[in-house]
Design a protein around this motif. Structure first.
Motif, PDB file in Angstrom:
ATOM      1  N   UNK A  95       0.745  -1.331  -0.134  1.00 59.53           N
ATOM      2  CA  UNK A  95      -0.012   0.161   0.104  1.00 59.53           C
ATOM      3  C   UNK A  95       0.935   1.463   0.065  1.00 59.53           C
ATOM      4  N   UNK A  96       1.953   1.271   0.853  1.00 59.14           N
ATOM      5  CA  UNK A  96       2.776   2.584   1.020  1.00 59.14           C
ATOM      6  C   UNK A  96       3.694   2.562  -0.222  1.00 59.14           C
ATOM      7  N   UNK A  97       4.110   1.726  -0.931  1.00 56.51           N
ATOM      8  CA  UNK A  97       4.773   1.522  -1.901  1.00 56.51           C
ATOM      9  C   UNK A  97       3.865   2.273  -3.327  1.00 56.51           C
ATOM     10  N   UNK A  98       2.714   1.791  -3.318  1.00 56.18           N
ATOM     11  CA  UNK A  98       1.696   2.299  -4.398  1.00 56.18           C
ATOM     12  C   UNK A  98       1.442   3.688  -4.214  1.00 56.18           C
ATOM     13  N   UNK A  99       1.327   4.009  -3.092  1.00 57.64           N
ATOM     14  CA  UNK A  99       1.057   5.616  -2.633  1.00 57.64           C
ATOM     15  C   UNK A  99       2.258   6.534  -2.979  1.00 57.64           C
ATOM     16  N   UNK A 100       3.628   6.077  -2.812  1.00 55.74           N
ATOM     17  CA  UNK A 100       4.798   6.575  -3.387  1.00 55.74           C
ATOM     18  C   UNK A 100       4.845   6.821  -4.851  1.00 55.74           C
ATOM     19  N   UNK A 101       4.660   5.747  -5.353  1.00 55.43           N
ATOM     20  CA  UNK A 101       4.841   5.631  -7.073  1.00 55.43           C
ATOM     21  C   UNK A 101       3.938   6.518  -7.371  1.00 55.43           C
ATOM     22  N   UNK A 102       2.717   6.741  -6.988  1.00 55.60           N
ATOM     23  CA  UNK A 102       2.111   7.615  -7.643  1.00 55.60           C
ATOM     24  C   UNK A 102       2.238   9.288  -7.801  1.00 55.60           C
ATOM     25  N   UNK A 103       3.166   9.550  -6.657  1.00 58.19           N
ATOM     26  CA  UNK A 103       3.456  11.059  -6.402  1.00 58.19           C
ATOM     27  C   UNK A 103       4.840  11.233  -6.447  1.00 58.19           C
ATOM     28  N   UNK A 104       5.721  10.356  -6.511  1.00 55.63           N
ATOM     29  CA  UNK A 104       7.038  10.754  -6.544  1.00 55.63           C
ATOM     30  C   UNK A 104       7.877  10.428  -7.701  1.00 55.63           C
ATOM     31  N   UNK A 105       8.967  11.067  -7.735  1.00 66.95           N
ATOM     32  CA  UNK A 105       9.952  10.652  -8.971  1.00 66.95           C
ATOM     33  C   UNK A 105      11.172  10.005  -8.509  1.00 66.95           C
TER      34      UNK A 105
END
Length: 303
Positions: free
Chosen positions: A200-210
């Motif tokens: 869940x936390x991986x998916x959240x970061x991937x959507x918003x970070x480079x």
């Protein structure tokens, strides 16, 4: 704001009547150089066309503070009443106090070391390796790839590794134990609850970070050493004579409390180590806003 469905981590600390009382103080929270949401970073356009990508320069915390000082100059701020930060923000706060003591009225450092340790560099290095081993990394030249073509798998793995270091073993055990995620047993293709949490936390970061910014900022944290070129850590910290508070989280396994004890003992302006009690590990400096707020109020009472 746009792109951020929830408030910031310290939303409970900043605002009218809160610890950082905006009816009394102006609060400036600069976007970190090398990031991907407002400041210049690897995904930014470069002079002459294209993106910076792998040509973006290596950054240190000192470089980031130099950018913040240029911002302060542009805003007409000769001296801050307080410089406050935790984790990488704490590294930059230390650099302000050591490198620009005449511009730092007081200091609050949370959950960070004087210099990155071998273990901390190791944790950062495996995260960088996860990103660079993704075939979609393309040596850092992925920014103009078609949609969905970035190194998202590697970035997600890096985030999973990091998140384990941000939390404590007792908290993970209490929250998840060995329980399977409902609807699928790990022995038959399902996941443990803790795996689902990390996903869940991986998916959240991937959507918003480079991914390029993740590498740049992790390298900057690995390179942190307030004593570099200043005669060592002890000599550098002796410059910090303004009122200072140093605090750590008792369950932090990424930046253990002993590192903050070293800071408190070596900084002339600090009286003693302050301890934030929390089961949440390193993330306690973000979550325990009541305890952090009390520290901020104590610091600002001296300003």
């Amino acid at each position: 704001g746009p792109g951020h469905p929830t408030g910031g981590w310290w939303d409970a600390l900043v605002g009218p009547g809160r610890a950082l009382d905006t009816s009394r103080w102006f609060v400036v929270a600069p976007n970190v150089l090398g990031g991907c949401q407002g400041s210049t970073g690897p995904a930014s356009a470069r002079p002459g066309g294209g993106r910076w990508g792998p040509e973006f320069p290596y950054l240190t915390q000192r470089d980031q503070v130099a950018a913040e000082a240029a911002l302060a100059d542009a805003l007409g701020i000769a001296r801050w009443a307080a410089v406050i930060g935790g984790s990488m923000g704490g590294m930059r706060a230390l650099e302000w106090a050591v490198g620009r003591p005449e511009r730092t009225g007081s200091l609050l450092v949370l959950a960070c070391p004087a210099a990155a340790s071998a273990e901390q560099i190791a944790w950062g290095s495996v995260q960088i390796a996860a990103i660079r081993s993704d075939p979609a990394w393309q040596e850092g030249r992925y920014h103009d790839a078609p949609a969905g073509g970035g190194p998202y798998r590697g970035l997600g793995i890096a985030r999973r590794i990091a998140h384990v270091t941000y939390r404590s073993e007792p908290e993970l055990g209490t929250r998840f134990g060995r329980g399977p995620q409902p609807g699928g047993h790990p022995w038959r293709g399902g996941r443990y609850q803790v795996e689902s949490y990390l996903d869940h936390h991986a998916a959240k970061l991937v959507r918003r970070f480079d991914a390029g910014s993740y590498v740049t900022l992790t390298e900057a944290m690995n390179g942190h050493d307030v004593g570099r070129g200043r005669g060592g850590v002890a000599a550098a910290l002796r410059r910090v004579r303004m009122p200072a508070l140093v605090a750590g989280v008792d369950s932090d396994r990424l930046y253990p409390l002993a590192q903050q004890a070293e800071l408190a003992a070596a900084i002339p302006g600090a009286d003693r180590l302050r301890t934030i009690e929390s089961p949440y590990g390193h993330d306690g400096f973000l979550i325990e806003t009541a305890q952090v707020g009390a520290l901020i109020e104590e610091l600002l009472s001296q300003a």
